[in-house]
Design a protein around this motif. Structure first.
Motif, PDB file in Angstrom:
ATOM      1  N   GLY A 185     -16.068  -3.506   1.118  1.00 21.11           N
ATOM      2  CA  GLY A 185     -15.889  -2.071   1.335  1.00 21.11           C
ATOM      3  C   GLY A 185     -16.850  -1.181   0.566  1.00 21.11           C
ATOM      4  N   SER A 186     -16.994  -1.434  -0.749  1.00 19.39           N
ATOM      5  CA  SER A 186     -17.797  -0.481  -1.524  1.00 19.39           C
ATOM      6  C   SER A 186     -19.286  -0.624  -1.201  1.00 19.39           C
ATOM      7  N   THR A 194      -9.258   7.215   2.050  1.00 20.49           N
ATOM      8  CA  THR A 194      -9.880   7.153   3.385  1.00 20.49           C
ATOM      9  C   THR A 194      -9.718   8.438   4.213  1.00 20.49           C
ATOM     10  N   ARG A 222     -14.397  10.226   2.900  1.00 21.23           N
ATOM     11  CA  ARG A 222     -15.293  10.360   1.741  1.00 21.23           C
ATOM     12  C   ARG A 222     -16.743  10.060   2.136  1.00 21.23           C
ATOM     13  N   ARG A 264      -6.779  -4.408   2.424  1.00 24.75           N
ATOM     14  CA  ARG A 264      -8.103  -3.805   2.233  1.00 24.75           C
ATOM     15  C   ARG A 264      -8.740  -3.389   3.555  1.00 24.75           C
ATOM     16  N   ALA A 272     -21.504  -2.814  16.896  1.00 25.89           N
ATOM     17  CA  ALA A 272     -20.321  -2.529  16.060  1.00 25.89           C
ATOM     18  C   ALA A 272     -20.024  -1.023  16.092  1.00 25.89           C
ATOM     19  N   CYS A 273     -19.782  -0.442  14.933  1.00 19.68           N
ATOM     20  CA  CYS A 273     -19.356   0.973  14.927  1.00 19.68           C
ATOM     21  C   CYS A 273     -20.470   1.946  15.303  1.00 19.68           C
ATOM     22  N   PHE A 316      -8.312   0.657  10.537  1.00 12.01           N
ATOM     23  CA  PHE A 316      -8.732   0.635  11.942  1.00 12.01           C
ATOM     24  C   PHE A 316      -7.656   1.077  12.934  1.00 12.01           C
ATOM     25  N   MET A 326     -15.004  -7.656   4.998  1.00 13.03           N
ATOM     26  CA  MET A 326     -15.779  -6.465   4.618  1.00 13.03           C
ATOM     27  C   MET A 326     -15.853  -6.303   3.103  1.00 13.03           C
ATOM     28  N   VAL A 369     -20.487  -1.426   1.768  1.00 20.50           N
ATOM     29  CA  VAL A 369     -20.661  -0.725   3.055  1.00 20.50           C
ATOM     30  C   VAL A 369     -20.690   0.782   2.809  1.00 20.50           C
ATOM     31  N   THR A 377       0.860  -1.174   0.000  1.00 14.16           N
ATOM     32  CA  THR A 377       0.000   0.000   0.000  1.00 14.16           C
ATOM     33  C   THR A 377       0.900   1.230   0.000  1.00 14.16           C
ATOM     34  N   PHE A 379     -22.622   4.451  11.628  1.00 16.36           N
ATOM     35  CA  PHE A 379     -23.123   3.239  10.981  1.00 16.36           C
ATOM     36  C   PHE A 379     -22.086   2.156  11.218  1.00 16.36           C
ATOM     37  N   GLY A 380     -22.485   0.907  11.113  1.00 16.48           N
ATOM     38  CA  GLY A 380     -21.504  -0.157  11.314  1.00 16.48           C
ATOM     39  C   GLY A 380     -22.067  -1.523  11.008  1.00 16.48           C
ATOM     40  N   GLY A 381     -21.294  -2.536  11.333  1.00 16.13           N
ATOM     41  CA  GLY A 381     -21.672  -3.916  11.057  1.00 16.13           C
ATOM     42  C   GLY A 381     -23.052  -4.213  11.611  1.00 16.13           C
TER      43      GLY A 381
HETATM   44  N1  ACO Z   1      -3.567   0.029  -0.713  1.00 18.28           N
HETATM   45  C1  ACO Z   1      -3.511  -0.021  -2.035  1.00 18.28           C
HETATM   46  N2  ACO Z   1      -4.494  -0.551  -2.803  1.00 18.28           N
HETATM   47  C2  ACO Z   1      -5.556  -1.035  -2.161  1.00 18.28           C
HETATM   48  C3  ACO Z   1      -5.689  -1.006  -0.757  1.00 18.28           C
HETATM   49  C4  ACO Z   1      -4.623  -0.445  -0.025  1.00 18.28           C
HETATM   50  N3  ACO Z   1      -4.649  -0.370   1.309  1.00 18.28           N
HETATM   51  N4  ACO Z   1      -6.864  -1.562  -0.420  1.00 18.28           N
HETATM   52  C5  ACO Z   1      -7.471  -1.915  -1.566  1.00 18.28           C
HETATM   53  N5  ACO Z   1      -6.671  -1.612  -2.610  1.00 18.28           N
HETATM   54  C6  ACO Z   1      -6.944  -1.821  -4.039  1.00 18.28           C
HETATM   55  C7  ACO Z   1      -7.931  -2.929  -4.267  1.00 18.28           C
HETATM   56  O1  ACO Z   1      -7.282  -4.180  -4.283  1.00 18.28           O
HETATM   57  C8  ACO Z   1      -8.483  -2.556  -5.628  1.00 18.28           C
HETATM   58  O2  ACO Z   1      -7.585  -2.979  -6.615  1.00 18.28           O
HETATM   59  P1  ACO Z   1      -8.127  -3.645  -7.998  1.00 18.28           P
HETATM   60  O3  ACO Z   1      -8.949  -2.587  -8.628  1.00 18.28           O
HETATM   61  O4  ACO Z   1      -6.871  -3.989  -8.712  1.00 18.28           O
HETATM   62  O5  ACO Z   1      -8.925  -4.830  -7.556  1.00 18.28           O
HETATM   63  C9  ACO Z   1      -8.459  -1.034  -5.623  1.00 18.28           C
HETATM   64  O6  ACO Z   1      -7.543  -0.665  -4.569  1.00 18.28           O
HETATM   65  C10 ACO Z   1      -9.805  -0.390  -5.350  1.00 18.28           C
HETATM   66  O7  ACO Z   1     -10.413  -1.083  -4.248  1.00 18.28           O
HETATM   67  P2  ACO Z   1     -11.821  -0.685  -3.732  1.00 18.28           P
HETATM   68  O8  ACO Z   1     -12.196  -1.604  -2.618  1.00 18.28           O
HETATM   69  O9  ACO Z   1     -12.775  -0.586  -4.898  1.00 18.28           O
HETATM   70  O10 ACO Z   1     -11.534   0.790  -3.160  1.00 18.28           O
HETATM   71  P3  ACO Z   1     -12.541   1.830  -2.599  1.00 18.28           P
HETATM   72  O11 ACO Z   1     -12.407   3.115  -3.290  1.00 18.28           O
HETATM   73  O12 ACO Z   1     -13.933   1.261  -2.435  1.00 18.28           O
HETATM   74  O13 ACO Z   1     -11.971   2.071  -1.117  1.00 18.28           O
HETATM   75  C11 ACO Z   1     -12.420   1.427   1.136  1.00 18.28           C
HETATM   76  C12 ACO Z   1     -11.903   0.979  -0.225  1.00 18.28           C
HETATM   77  C13 ACO Z   1     -11.506   2.492   1.665  1.00 18.28           C
HETATM   78  C14 ACO Z   1     -12.413   0.221   2.072  1.00 18.28           C
HETATM   79  C15 ACO Z   1     -13.868   1.989   1.028  1.00 18.28           C
HETATM   80  O14 ACO Z   1     -14.659   1.123   0.249  1.00 18.28           O
HETATM   81  C16 ACO Z   1     -14.523   2.207   2.362  1.00 18.28           C
HETATM   82  O15 ACO Z   1     -14.094   2.990   3.163  1.00 18.28           O
HETATM   83  N6  ACO Z   1     -15.654   1.519   2.605  1.00 18.28           N
HETATM   84  C17 ACO Z   1     -16.351   1.634   3.866  1.00 18.28           C
HETATM   85  C18 ACO Z   1     -15.667   0.784   4.859  1.00 18.28           C
HETATM   86  C19 ACO Z   1     -16.048   1.133   6.273  1.00 18.28           C
HETATM   87  O16 ACO Z   1     -16.403   2.228   6.588  1.00 18.28           O
HETATM   88  N7  ACO Z   1     -15.918   0.121   7.112  1.00 18.28           N
HETATM   89  C20 ACO Z   1     -16.081   0.298   8.502  1.00 18.28           C
HETATM   90  C21 ACO Z   1     -17.486   0.100   8.897  1.00 18.28           C
HETATM   91  S1  ACO Z   1     -17.718   0.328  10.583  1.00 18.28           S
HETATM   92  C22 ACO Z   1     -17.754  -1.170  11.460  1.00 18.28           C
HETATM   93  O17 ACO Z   1     -18.782  -1.539  11.964  1.00 18.28           O
HETATM   94  C23 ACO Z   1     -16.503  -1.949  11.625  1.00 18.28           C
END
Ligand code: ACO
Length: 312
Positions: A204-205, A38, A244, A153, A112-113, A158, A202, A207, A29, A299-301
């Motif tokens: 991600g997208s 993020t 975002r 990912r 969760a969150c 966290f 997760m 969620v 990364t 919001f969360g899981g």
């Molecule tokens: N570094 C570099 N590249 C990465 C990383 C990283 N850390 N993580 C993912 N990628 C890559 C992926 O492999 C993917 O590559 P590919 O296109 O070759 O397959 C590319 O980046 C895009 O991945 P996406 O998952 O589409 O990226 P996205 O723009 O959706 O961002 C993220 C991912 C940050 C996780 C976003 O979707 C997000 O924040 N979602 C909400 C998650 C969240 O809020 N979770 C907590 C909930 S609270 C709870 O209850 C725990």
């Protein structure tokens, strides 16, 4: 009228800070990718002695100091956590003993969150009914133990920490209203199994999209039910998951980012601790002032979600 009035807040962050640069040496990364996707630049990681109970206890102590209360004043303890130190006793009971709070109701809430908003809703019901006069609400999480440090990912998202709020039943407002909800049909897009070696899973997208949709819906409903508009809100104090998501929600509500408390840059997503950590940061920095209207949301899981409208 029994309002739940905030008397004082406190928080705790582990000593160890893990930056994006350091993370990019162990997983594929980069600082740029993490910040752009993020908004997170660093997160705090708990040591073996910085347990959920220990961090929650320190945060609660600071909240009591800020409230000018002593442990014997507290008549209810609610802890929100999805990373308890033990299956039982509850973290609330462990913190009660550490703080020296006399016997009183003490229990954990798990959403969760969204946990802290659920916790606010729970303590507010007890205060409104007259069953609690001085409740203590604590969010404490060691998310680093639920994270697969090889999975880029999720591991970049966290962090660990704790926040606490001491309340008193009062004629002055207080928590004005809370809205909480859940959709268990979305259980598979964000979860951790209860078995050794299981980590956060997760989509991600998925969620992301549901979070923005639900937060805007529930925040608008909260404003409407309280006959307020976004112009009446001094500060949005959101769950700190992704800049975002926060920005998209603020944009949909028509709220400028200057009126949003942001701590995720340095904290990452600390799950149930993120809202009280942000609240404490906002209050201690002097941004949040007495008499102002705050809209808290998360919001969360689950999926779970919620809002709390507060006059500070
Ligand atoms: N570094 C570099 N590249 C990465 C990383 C990283 N850390 N993580 C993912 N990628 C890559 C992926 O492999 C993917 O590559 P590919 O296109 O070759 O397959 C590319 O980046 C895009 O991945 P996406 O998952 O589409 O990226 P996205 O723009 O959706 O961002 C993220 C991912 C940050 C996780 C976003 O979707 C997000 O924040 N979602 C909400 C998650 C969240 O809020 N979770 C907590 C909930 S609270 C709870 O209850 C725990």
């Amino acid at each position: 009228m029994n309002y739940s009035k905030i008397l004082g807040t406190g928080s705790y962050l582990p000593k160890k800070i893990l930056t994006n640069e350091e993370l990019s040496k162990t997983v594929e990364t980069s600082h740029q990718w993490i910040v752009e996707r993020t908004g997170i630049a660093a997160r705090h990681i708990a040591s073996t002695t910085e347990t959920t109970t220990r961090m929650g206890t320190i945060a609660a102590k600071k909240a009591l100091e800020a409230a000018d209360l002593s442990p014997k004043d507290i008549d209810m303890i609610v802890v929100v956590t999805c990373t308890p130190d033990k299956f039982f006793p509850s973290t609330a009971c462990l913190i009660q003993q550490e703080l020296g709070i006399p016997p009183c109701p003490a229990f954990d809430v798990q959403a969760a969150c969204s946990g802290f908003i659920y916790g606010l809703s729970v303590i507010d019901q007890f205060v409104r009914s007259g069953m609690a006069k001085r409740p203590l609400l604590i969010g404490s999480e060691v998310m680093s133990k639920l994270v697969d440090w090889q999975d880029r990912r999720t591991c970049v998202l966290f962090g660990d920490g704790a926040g606490a709020v001491a309340f008193a039943a009062s004629d002055e407002p207080g928590i004005l209203s809370t809205e909480i909800g859940a959709d268990g049909y979305q259980k598979d897009i964000l979860y951790v199994d209860n078995k050794p070696g299981a980590f956060i899973q997760m989509e991600g997208s998925a969620v992301f999209k549901l979070a923005v949709m639900k937060l805007e819906e529930v925040a608008s409903k909260t404003l409407k039910n309280n006959h307020l508009t976004v112009h009446d809100i001094d500060w949005l104090v959101p769950h700190q998951a992704n800049i975002r998501i926060i920005k998209a929600t603020a944009d949909k509500l028509g709220l400028p980012m200057e009126r949003v408390i942001i701590t995720l840059t340095e904290h990452g997503n600390t799950s149930g601790a993120s809202v009280p950590l942000a609240l404490d940061a906002g209050i201690r920095s002097g941004k949040i002032k007495r008499g102002q209207h705050l809209l808290l949301e998360a919001f969360g899981g689950g999926l779970t979600w919620g809002t709390a409208l507060i006059r500070y």
